[in-house]
Design a protein around this motif. Sequence first.
Motif, PDB file in Angstrom:
ATOM      1  N   LEU A 136       0.867  -1.167   0.000  1.00  0.00           N
ATOM      2  CA  LEU A 136       0.000   0.000   0.000  1.00  0.00           C
ATOM      3  C   LEU A 136       0.906   1.220   0.000  1.00  0.00           C
ATOM      4  O   LEU A 136       1.815   1.316   0.833  1.00  0.00           O
ATOM      5  CB  LEU A 136      -0.868  -0.024   1.263  1.00  0.00           C
ATOM      6  N   LYS A 137       0.692   2.125  -0.925  1.00  0.00           N
ATOM      7  CA  LYS A 137       1.529   3.319  -1.033  1.00  0.00           C
ATOM      8  C   LYS A 137       0.817   4.498  -0.390  1.00  0.00           C
ATOM      9  O   LYS A 137      -0.304   4.835  -0.755  1.00  0.00           O
ATOM     10  CB  LYS A 137       1.818   3.627  -2.502  1.00  0.00           C
ATOM     11  N   LEU A 138       1.467   5.083   0.612  1.00  0.00           N
ATOM     12  CA  LEU A 138       0.943   6.300   1.212  1.00  0.00           C
ATOM     13  C   LEU A 138       1.317   7.478   0.323  1.00  0.00           C
ATOM     14  O   LEU A 138       2.376   7.482  -0.309  1.00  0.00           O
ATOM     15  CB  LEU A 138       1.501   6.487   2.619  1.00  0.00           C
ATOM     16  N   PHE A 171     -10.398  15.725   5.185  1.00  0.00           N
ATOM     17  CA  PHE A 171     -11.845  15.558   5.113  1.00  0.00           C
ATOM     18  C   PHE A 171     -12.388  16.814   5.769  1.00  0.00           C
ATOM     19  O   PHE A 171     -12.227  17.003   6.987  1.00  0.00           O
ATOM     20  CB  PHE A 171     -12.321  14.323   5.887  1.00  0.00           C
ATOM     21  N   GLY A 172     -12.970  17.707   4.971  1.00  0.00           N
ATOM     22  CA  GLY A 172     -13.397  18.995   5.512  1.00  0.00           C
ATOM     23  C   GLY A 172     -12.178  19.744   6.005  1.00  0.00           C
ATOM     24  O   GLY A 172     -11.141  19.765   5.354  1.00  0.00           O
ATOM     25  N   GLU A 173     -12.287  20.355   7.180  1.00  0.00           N
ATOM     26  CA  GLU A 173     -11.150  21.044   7.803  1.00  0.00           C
ATOM     27  C   GLU A 173     -10.734  20.375   9.111  1.00  0.00           C
ATOM     28  O   GLU A 173      -9.816  20.830   9.766  1.00  0.00           O
ATOM     29  CB  GLU A 173     -11.522  22.503   8.104  1.00  0.00           C
ATOM     30  N   ASP A 174     -11.442  19.285   9.467  1.00  0.00           N
ATOM     31  CA  ASP A 174     -11.279  18.725  10.802  1.00  0.00           C
ATOM     32  C   ASP A 174     -10.515  17.409  10.866  1.00  0.00           C
ATOM     33  O   ASP A 174     -10.200  16.943  11.958  1.00  0.00           O
ATOM     34  CB  ASP A 174     -12.651  18.521  11.445  1.00  0.00           C
ATOM     35  N   ILE A 175     -10.231  16.796   9.721  1.00  0.00           N
ATOM     36  CA  ILE A 175      -9.534  15.513   9.722  1.00  0.00           C
ATOM     37  C   ILE A 175      -8.417  15.553   8.689  1.00  0.00           C
ATOM     38  O   ILE A 175      -8.667  15.760   7.507  1.00  0.00           O
ATOM     39  CB  ILE A 175     -10.486  14.344   9.408  1.00  0.00           C
ATOM     40  N   LEU A 176      -7.183  15.358   9.155  1.00  0.00           N
ATOM     41  CA  LEU A 176      -6.007  15.295   8.285  1.00  0.00           C
ATOM     42  C   LEU A 176      -5.629  13.834   8.100  1.00  0.00           C
ATOM     43  O   LEU A 176      -5.590  13.069   9.065  1.00  0.00           O
ATOM     44  CB  LEU A 176      -4.839  16.053   8.923  1.00  0.00           C
ATOM     45  N   TYR A 177      -5.369  13.452   6.855  1.00  0.00           N
ATOM     46  CA  TYR A 177      -4.990  12.066   6.589  1.00  0.00           C
ATOM     47  C   TYR A 177      -3.972  11.985   5.464  1.00  0.00           C
ATOM     48  O   TYR A 177      -3.801  12.933   4.695  1.00  0.00           O
ATOM     49  CB  TYR A 177      -6.219  11.222   6.246  1.00  0.00           C
ATOM     50  N   LEU A 178      -3.297  10.854   5.412  1.00  0.00           N
ATOM     51  CA  LEU A 178      -2.470  10.533   4.254  1.00  0.00           C
ATOM     52  C   LEU A 178      -3.314   9.675   3.337  1.00  0.00           C
ATOM     53  O   LEU A 178      -3.901   8.677   3.772  1.00  0.00           O
ATOM     54  CB  LEU A 178      -1.220   9.743   4.658  1.00  0.00           C
ATOM     55  N   SER A 179      -3.399  10.057   2.086  1.00  0.00           N
ATOM     56  CA  SER A 179      -4.122   9.223   1.133  1.00  0.00           C
ATOM     57  C   SER A 179      -3.303   7.955   0.900  1.00  0.00           C
ATOM     58  O   SER A 179      -2.099   7.920   1.133  1.00  0.00           O
ATOM     59  CB  SER A 179      -4.372   9.983  -0.171  1.00  0.00           C
ATOM     60  N   ALA A 180      -3.988   6.912   0.487  1.00  0.00           N
ATOM     61  CA  ALA A 180      -3.340   5.623   0.270  1.00  0.00           C
ATOM     62  C   ALA A 180      -3.845   5.039  -1.035  1.00  0.00           C
ATOM     63  O   ALA A 180      -5.019   5.176  -1.362  1.00  0.00           O
ATOM     64  CB  ALA A 180      -3.648   4.679   1.427  1.00  0.00           C
ATOM     65  N   SER A 181      -2.950   4.374  -1.760  1.00  0.00           N
ATOM     66  CA  SER A 181      -3.393   3.768  -3.010  1.00  0.00           C
ATOM     67  C   SER A 181      -2.946   2.316  -3.076  1.00  0.00           C
ATOM     68  O   SER A 181      -1.802   1.983  -2.755  1.00  0.00           O
ATOM     69  CB  SER A 181      -2.871   4.549  -4.221  1.00  0.00           C
ATOM     70  N   SER A 182      -3.895   1.479  -3.450  1.00  0.00           N
ATOM     71  CA  SER A 182      -3.637   0.062  -3.647  1.00  0.00           C
ATOM     72  C   SER A 182      -4.883  -0.569  -4.259  1.00  0.00           C
ATOM     73  O   SER A 182      -5.955  -0.544  -3.647  1.00  0.00           O
ATOM     74  CB  SER A 182      -3.320  -0.637  -2.321  1.00  0.00           C
ATOM     75  N   PRO A 222       6.056   6.597   2.417  1.00  0.00           N
ATOM     76  CA  PRO A 222       6.361   5.172   2.602  1.00  0.00           C
ATOM     77  C   PRO A 222       5.421   4.234   1.853  1.00  0.00           C
ATOM     78  O   PRO A 222       4.288   4.581   1.545  1.00  0.00           O
ATOM     79  CB  PRO A 222       6.221   4.970   4.114  1.00  0.00           C
ATOM     80  N   ILE A 223       5.929   3.053   1.593  1.00  0.00           N
ATOM     81  CA  ILE A 223       5.143   1.947   1.060  1.00  0.00           C
ATOM     82  C   ILE A 223       5.072   0.910   2.175  1.00  0.00           C
ATOM     83  O   ILE A 223       6.095   0.514   2.737  1.00  0.00           O
ATOM     84  CB  ILE A 223       5.784   1.356  -0.207  1.00  0.00           C
ATOM     85  N   LEU A 224       3.875   0.490   2.522  1.00  0.00           N
ATOM     86  CA  LEU A 224       3.673  -0.431   3.634  1.00  0.00           C
ATOM     87  C   LEU A 224       3.302  -1.815   3.120  1.00  0.00           C
ATOM     88  O   LEU A 224       2.618  -1.947   2.105  1.00  0.00           O
ATOM     89  CB  LEU A 224       2.553   0.076   4.540  1.00  0.00           C
ATOM     90  N   ASN A 225       3.717  -2.842   3.840  1.00  0.00           N
ATOM     91  CA  ASN A 225       3.304  -4.198   3.538  1.00  0.00           C
ATOM     92  C   ASN A 225       2.062  -4.498   4.384  1.00  0.00           C
ATOM     93  O   ASN A 225       2.089  -4.355   5.603  1.00  0.00           O
ATOM     94  CB  ASN A 225       4.416  -5.202   3.855  1.00  0.00           C
ATOM     95  N   VAL A 226       0.990  -4.897   3.735  1.00  0.00           N
ATOM     96  CA  VAL A 226      -0.268  -5.188   4.420  1.00  0.00           C
ATOM     97  C   VAL A 226      -0.424  -6.703   4.472  1.00  0.00           C
ATOM     98  O   VAL A 226      -0.428  -7.362   3.432  1.00  0.00           O
ATOM     99  CB  VAL A 226      -1.463  -4.548   3.676  1.00  0.00           C
ATOM    100  N   ASN A 227      -0.540  -7.260   5.692  1.00  0.00           N
ATOM    101  CA  ASN A 227      -0.659  -8.713   5.800  1.00  0.00           C
ATOM    102  C   ASN A 227      -1.721  -9.153   6.811  1.00  0.00           C
ATOM    103  O   ASN A 227      -1.745 -10.297   7.227  1.00  0.00           O
ATOM    104  CB  ASN A 227       0.702  -9.349   6.130  1.00  0.00           C
ATOM    105  N   PHE A 228      -2.585  -8.232   7.217  1.00  0.00           N
ATOM    106  CA  PHE A 228      -3.712  -8.585   8.080  1.00  0.00           C
ATOM    107  C   PHE A 228      -4.770  -7.491   8.000  1.00  0.00           C
ATOM    108  O   PHE A 228      -4.509  -6.391   7.513  1.00  0.00           O
ATOM    109  CB  PHE A 228      -3.265  -8.787   9.538  1.00  0.00           C
ATOM    110  N   HIS A 277      -7.141   5.567   3.435  1.00  0.00           N
ATOM    111  CA  HIS A 277      -6.353   6.625   4.063  1.00  0.00           C
ATOM    112  C   HIS A 277      -5.806   6.164   5.404  1.00  0.00           C
ATOM    113  O   HIS A 277      -6.230   5.159   5.953  1.00  0.00           O
ATOM    114  CB  HIS A 277      -7.207   7.876   4.263  1.00  0.00           C
ATOM    115  N   MET A 278      -4.869   6.972   5.923  1.00  0.00           N
ATOM    116  CA  MET A 278      -4.341   6.799   7.273  1.00  0.00           C
ATOM    117  C   MET A 278      -4.537   8.134   7.989  1.00  0.00           C
ATOM    118  O   MET A 278      -3.934   9.148   7.620  1.00  0.00           O
ATOM    119  CB  MET A 278      -2.854   6.437   7.245  1.00  0.00           C
ATOM    120  N   THR A 279      -5.394   8.146   8.983  1.00  0.00           N
ATOM    121  CA  THR A 279      -5.684   9.376   9.716  1.00  0.00           C
ATOM    122  C   THR A 279      -4.455   9.815  10.513  1.00  0.00           C
ATOM    123  O   THR A 279      -3.842   9.019  11.212  1.00  0.00           O
ATOM    124  CB  THR A 279      -6.887   9.168  10.663  1.00  0.00           C
ATOM    125  N   LEU A 280      -4.116  11.093  10.389  1.00  0.00           N
ATOM    126  CA  LEU A 280      -2.987  11.668  11.138  1.00  0.00           C
ATOM    127  C   LEU A 280      -3.457  12.470  12.340  1.00  0.00           C
ATOM    128  O   LEU A 280      -2.776  12.506  13.360  1.00  0.00           O
ATOM    129  CB  LEU A 280      -2.151  12.564  10.223  1.00  0.00           C
TER     130      LEU A 280
END
Length: 120
Positions: A10-12, A18-29, A92-98, A62-65
């Motif tokens: 998964l690539k971050l 989301f609006g002005e109240d939630i910061l996140y890193l988008s993720a693609s996979s 970063p690129i993360l390995n997803v296994n669960f 996404h990954m919420t920050l």
Amino acid sequence: MCSETNSFHLKLEKPMFFGEDILYLSASSNNLLELHSKIVNAVAPSQELIESYFELDNFVPHMTLGKTSYGLTKQELKDMAKSVEEELIPYPILNVNFVRVYQEIEPNKYIKYEDIPFGE
């Protein structure tokens, strides 16, 4: 689903809001989108639940920050986004296994319930 799934990457990507109240890193996979769709279809929630929890076509990997509901101000979130853009590149690129399942213990408050490993 998990026993039939192999680990994947998964690539971050850049920080977004989301609006002005939630910061996140988008993720693609593509693998994540496929797994998400399989899980939602297996659980078979009502259309109302699909819409209220932003599933299927409305799902945003996404990954919420940070959130204002965590006590951060909107300005602190903006500052954090700028820092992430300056300091986290290359993203970063993360390995997803669960798959991690959460339990809602009160409205909008969750705790880890179980990690379900992939079959490999």
